[in-house]
Design a protein around this motif. Structure first.
Motif, mmCIF file in Angstrom:
data_model
loop_
_atom_site.group_PDB
_atom_site.id
_atom_site.type_symbol
_atom_site.label_atom_id
_atom_site.label_comp_id
_atom_site.label_asym_id
_atom_site.label_seq_id
_atom_site.Cartn_x
_atom_site.Cartn_y
_atom_site.Cartn_z
ATOM 1 N N SER A 75 0.793 -1.228 0.000
ATOM 2 C CA SER A 75 0.000 0.000 0.000
ATOM 3 C C SER A 75 0.828 1.282 0.000
ATOM 4 O O SER A 75 0.289 2.346 -0.271
ATOM 5 C CB SER A 75 -0.983 -0.006 1.170
ATOM 6 N N ASN A 76 2.120 1.192 0.288
ATOM 7 C CA ASN A 76 2.939 2.399 0.145
ATOM 8 C C ASN A 76 3.165 2.716 -1.326
ATOM 9 O O ASN A 76 3.227 3.870 -1.717
ATOM 10 C CB ASN A 76 4.276 2.238 0.863
ATOM 11 N N GLU A 134 -9.105 15.418 1.534
ATOM 12 C CA GLU A 134 -8.513 15.828 2.807
ATOM 13 C C GLU A 134 -7.222 15.031 3.006
ATOM 14 O O GLU A 134 -7.206 13.825 2.810
ATOM 15 C CB GLU A 134 -9.483 15.530 3.953
ATOM 16 N N PRO A 135 -6.145 15.716 3.372
ATOM 17 C CA PRO A 135 -4.893 14.975 3.560
ATOM 18 C C PRO A 135 -4.999 14.045 4.773
ATOM 19 O O PRO A 135 -5.639 14.367 5.767
ATOM 20 C CB PRO A 135 -3.861 16.071 3.800
ATOM 21 N N VAL A 136 -4.411 12.866 4.642
ATOM 22 C CA VAL A 136 -4.401 11.926 5.762
ATOM 23 C C VAL A 136 -2.966 11.748 6.244
ATOM 24 O O VAL A 136 -2.027 11.962 5.492
ATOM 25 C CB VAL A 136 -4.989 10.547 5.381
ATOM 26 N N THR A 137 -2.828 11.371 7.501
ATOM 27 C CA THR A 137 -1.497 11.095 8.038
ATOM 28 C C THR A 137 -1.140 9.657 7.706
ATOM 29 O O THR A 137 -1.905 8.741 7.970
ATOM 30 C CB THR A 137 -1.477 11.299 9.560
ATOM 31 N N ASN A 138 0.009 9.495 7.086
ATOM 32 C CA ASN A 138 0.447 8.182 6.657
ATOM 33 C C ASN A 138 1.603 7.735 7.549
ATOM 34 O O ASN A 138 2.723 8.212 7.394
ATOM 35 C CB ASN A 138 0.885 8.304 5.200
ATOM 36 N N TYR A 139 1.303 6.850 8.501
ATOM 37 C CA TYR A 139 2.350 6.406 9.425
ATOM 38 C C TYR A 139 3.218 5.329 8.790
ATOM 39 O O TYR A 139 2.709 4.460 8.084
ATOM 40 C CB TYR A 139 1.733 5.870 10.716
ATOM 41 N N ALA A 140 4.518 5.417 9.025
ATOM 42 C CA ALA A 140 5.427 4.374 8.539
ATOM 43 C C ALA A 140 5.164 3.122 9.359
ATOM 44 O O ALA A 140 5.159 3.164 10.583
ATOM 45 C CB ALA A 140 6.868 4.818 8.702
ATOM 46 N N THR A 141 4.936 2.011 8.676
ATOM 47 C CA THR A 141 4.717 0.755 9.392
ATOM 48 C C THR A 141 5.850 -0.200 9.044
ATOM 49 O O THR A 141 6.507 -0.052 8.022
ATOM 50 C CB THR A 141 3.371 0.113 8.996
ATOM 51 N N SER A 197 5.930 9.732 10.154
ATOM 52 C CA SER A 197 4.734 9.886 9.332
ATOM 53 C C SER A 197 4.958 10.914 8.239
ATOM 54 O O SER A 197 5.835 11.770 8.322
ATOM 55 C CB SER A 197 3.540 10.282 10.196
ATOM 56 N N SER A 198 4.104 10.817 7.223
ATOM 57 C CA SER A 198 4.088 11.819 6.160
ATOM 58 C C SER A 198 2.628 12.184 5.923
ATOM 59 O O SER A 198 1.730 11.552 6.469
ATOM 60 C CB SER A 198 4.722 11.247 4.891
ATOM 61 N N GLY A 199 2.393 13.183 5.095
ATOM 62 C CA GLY A 199 1.015 13.604 4.833
ATOM 63 C C GLY A 199 0.626 14.749 5.733
ATOM 64 O O GLY A 199 1.358 15.725 5.885
ATOM 65 N N LYS A 200 -0.543 14.605 6.368
ATOM 66 C CA LYS A 200 -1.089 15.683 7.192
ATOM 67 C C LYS A 200 -0.146 16.033 8.338
ATOM 68 O O LYS A 200 0.192 17.184 8.564
ATOM 69 C CB LYS A 200 -2.439 15.227 7.742
ATOM 70 N N LYS A 201 0.274 14.994 9.079
ATOM 71 C CA LYS A 201 1.271 15.202 10.137
ATOM 72 C C LYS A 201 2.598 14.657 9.641
ATOM 73 O O LYS A 201 2.655 13.528 9.165
ATOM 74 C CB LYS A 201 0.867 14.424 11.402
ATOM 75 N N LYS A 202 3.643 15.458 9.763
ATOM 76 C CA LYS A 202 4.943 15.018 9.252
ATOM 77 C C LYS A 202 5.917 14.805 10.398
ATOM 78 O O LYS A 202 6.042 15.654 11.280
ATOM 79 C CB LYS A 202 5.513 16.067 8.296
ATOM 80 N N MET A 203 6.581 13.657 10.375
ATOM 81 C CA MET A 203 7.552 13.334 11.417
ATOM 82 C C MET A 203 8.653 12.501 10.760
ATOM 83 O O MET A 203 8.373 11.466 10.172
ATOM 84 C CB MET A 203 6.831 12.534 12.521
ATOM 85 N N PRO A 204 9.888 12.976 10.796
ATOM 86 C CA PRO A 204 10.930 12.264 10.041
ATOM 87 C C PRO A 204 11.364 10.931 10.651
ATOM 88 O O PRO A 204 11.871 10.067 9.941
ATOM 89 C CB PRO A 204 12.100 13.254 10.035
ATOM 90 N N VAL A 205 11.213 10.770 11.961
ATOM 91 C CA VAL A 205 11.707 9.548 12.613
ATOM 92 C C VAL A 205 10.671 8.985 13.587
ATOM 93 O O VAL A 205 9.755 9.686 14.014
ATOM 94 C CB VAL A 205 13.004 9.821 13.428
ATOM 95 N N SER A 206 10.849 7.721 13.909
ATOM 96 C CA SER A 206 10.100 7.117 15.010
ATOM 97 C C SER A 206 11.032 7.105 16.213
ATOM 98 O O SER A 206 12.225 6.845 16.073
ATOM 99 C CB SER A 206 9.713 5.675 14.687
ATOM 100 N N VAL A 207 10.484 7.405 17.382
ATOM 101 C CA VAL A 207 11.297 7.419 18.594
ATOM 102 C C VAL A 207 10.577 6.615 19.673
ATOM 103 O O VAL A 207 9.388 6.812 19.917
ATOM 104 C CB VAL A 207 11.540 8.866 19.091
ATOM 105 N N LYS A 257 12.571 4.777 8.527
ATOM 106 C CA LYS A 257 12.396 3.904 7.369
ATOM 107 C C LYS A 257 12.623 4.796 6.155
ATOM 108 O O LYS A 257 11.791 5.649 5.847
ATOM 109 C CB LYS A 257 10.975 3.334 7.384
ATOM 110 N N PHE A 258 13.779 4.635 5.510
ATOM 111 C CA PHE A 258 14.132 5.534 4.402
ATOM 112 C C PHE A 258 13.321 5.215 3.157
ATOM 113 O O PHE A 258 12.922 6.087 2.416
ATOM 114 C CB PHE A 258 15.630 5.442 4.103
#
Lengths: 177, 308
Positions: A79-80, B43-50, B135-145, B182-183
């Motif tokens: 899905s990405n 509407e933009p959604v927040t896309n969390y890196a999984t 996450s990317s999209g609505k909320k942006k965060m470059p890393v998971s901590v 996750k690059f």
């Protein structure tokens, strides 16, 4: 007077939509249940031409089991890379549907279903129910993951059906511009 | 008269409208109308890196992944003996160290776990909390901590029974900040600034508090397998000379509810304070061990979505 005239026009070219359509699928077998639901499908139906379009975010499918959801997104639907699935088609017998009169109308739908970056022609039966001004569209159809290049590894062949049932249901509202 | 003209006007307008409509439909045939675009901008959604990593460990080190809410992860970690022991020990396969753990996701952000290793008869308990999610999209965060803390109790018999031994002397602690990105679909890298606290150490030449930094990476080879590498750098002058930095390389193989991690490592201990401050193997001498982690997850509790 002009307003009346416009109203008449807009009834003729009425469109209906939802942003909260339900799409559920059953991909499991007797070995394992694999069910997921998405409640944020968007859809627009043009009542005049019978044209319809659906779009759904793949990541919006919710599973009971978190790991299954992760595998669905990571290993199967990717899905990405392919964030959306869509349907672009037509109600072939739109003339038999009276959006202004209560009733249940059987419809035939055909068009192009796009999933996992692959597009395939499908056709199915559905119903449009008009009751007291609310319009509901329902349909059910089957897809084979292999047709959309969704690979199922040999170890999971007994768990994932090659006839995935997709159930679509949406309450549609008038699209006012 | 007035009524008549009104009706006439209306009919006229209707005719014009119909004409316009016909025009519009004519257009439909030539250029495809995108019906969904009528709904306006999405509407933009927040896309969390999984799935930054396949499982809760990179190899020895914890990753930013958690067991999801309501999921029990039963985990067996196993290290054979050193490969350079040769054919007599069948290159280490005759010797075994293991840790057995039960780890549970209280919700999608918080997980806890307990484990027992036969190395020094140690029991451990840990807590890990996702502070930030990439996450990317609505909320942006470059890393998971994530925050990770563990406590270990060593249960071997006291070496020196002539002195007063306190239970607290059995305790070890480790605190880590796990910072991962996750690059792309294949590559994820994690950094882990770490402090290990040891209540009792050999003498004053070594430190009670040991500062270290872990780095781990995974590269996906196929959708279900990945290549992993992990190194823990301990700042010099803190631990005994006999101990060295932990270096491990391995593969993750995922099959449904199982994840198998197969690797070569120079660390025998499988808890944090162990592989960070008590690694003895040397890669140059072939003093490394083959090992594996097997994770099996069970959905036991109700799934709880984290709040946005």
């Amino acid at each position: 007077m002009a307003i009346t005239a416009l109203a008449v026009t807009s009834t003729t070219a009425q469109k209906y939509f939802t942003k909260e359509g339900n799409i559920t699928f059953h991909a499991g077998t007797s070995v394992e249940d694999i069910d997921a639901t998405n409640t944020t499908a968007t859809c627009v139906i043009d009542a005049a031409t019978g044209d319809m379009e659906w779009s759904v975010l793949v990541k919006g499918f919710k599973f009971k089991r978190a790991l299954m959801e992760e595998h669905f997104n990571e290993n199967y639907m990717e899905s990405n890379t392919f964030p959306k699935s869509s349907f672009k088609g037509k109600i072939d017998n739109i003339s038999s549907v009276k959006f202004t009169a209560d009733g249940t109308y059987k419809v035939k739908v055909s068009g192009k279903l796009t999933m996992h970056g692959q597009t395939k022609d499908i056709s199915t039966d559905g119903t449009i129910t008009v009751k007291g001004g609310t319009i509901t569209a329902d349909s059910k159809f089957f897809v084979n993951p292999a047709d959309f290049k969704i690979e199922v590894p040999a170890t999971n062949k007994d768990k994932i059906s090659n006839k995935v049932e997709i159930v679509v249901s949406a309450n549609l509202a008038e699209l006012k511009k | 008269m007035r009524r008549y003209s009104s009706a006439f006007f209306k009919t006229g307008l209707f005719a014009i409208a119909l004409f316009c409509f016909a025009q519009a439909s004519a257009q439909t045939d030539t250029t495809e109308v995108d019906l969904l675009s009528l709904l306006g901008e999405e509407e933009p959604v927040t896309n969390y890196a999984t799935a930054t990593f396949k499982t809760t460990r990179v190899i020895n080190m914890h990753s930013v992944e958690n067991a999801a809410g309501g999921v029990l992860d039963f985990r067996i970690s196993h290290r054979f003996g050193a490969i350079n022991t040769g054919a007599y020990d069948l290159f280490g396969l005759d010797v075994a160290s293991m840790r057995m753990g039960f780890e549970y996701g209280i919700n999608d952000r918080l997980m806890v776990g307990v484990g027992r290793s036969n190395v020094n008869k140690e029991a451990d308990a840990f807590v890990k909390y996702k502070i930030l999610r990439q996450s990317s999209g609505k909320k942006k965060m470059p890393v998971s901590v994530s925050w990770f803390s563990s406590a270990v109790v060593r249960m071997t018999k006291w070496e020196d029974t002539s002195r007063t031994n306190y239970f607290t002397s059995r305790m070890y602690y480790c605190h880590q900040l796990l910072i991962a990105r996750k690059f792309n679909e294949s590559l994820s890298i994690q950094l882990a600034p770490t402090v290990v606290h040891r209540n009792l150490v050999k003498d004053s030449t070594v430190m009670n508090d040991v500062f270290a930094s872990g780095i781990g990476a995974r590269y996906k080879i196929t959708r279900r397998t990945s290549f992993n590498v992990e190194y823990v750098y301990v700042l010099p002058g803190q631990i005994e000379d006999m101990y060295t930095n932990s270096l491990s390389i391995g593969f993750d193989i995922e099959t449904g509810g199982h994840v198998f991690q197969l690797h070569f490592t120079n660390s025998k201990p499988m808890n944090e304070k162990g592989f960070i401050t008590e690694t003895t193997g040397s890669w140059e001498k072939g003093d490394i061990m083959f090992g594996f982690n097997v994770s099996r997850v069970f959905s036991v509790g109700k799934r709880q979505e984290p709040k946005e």
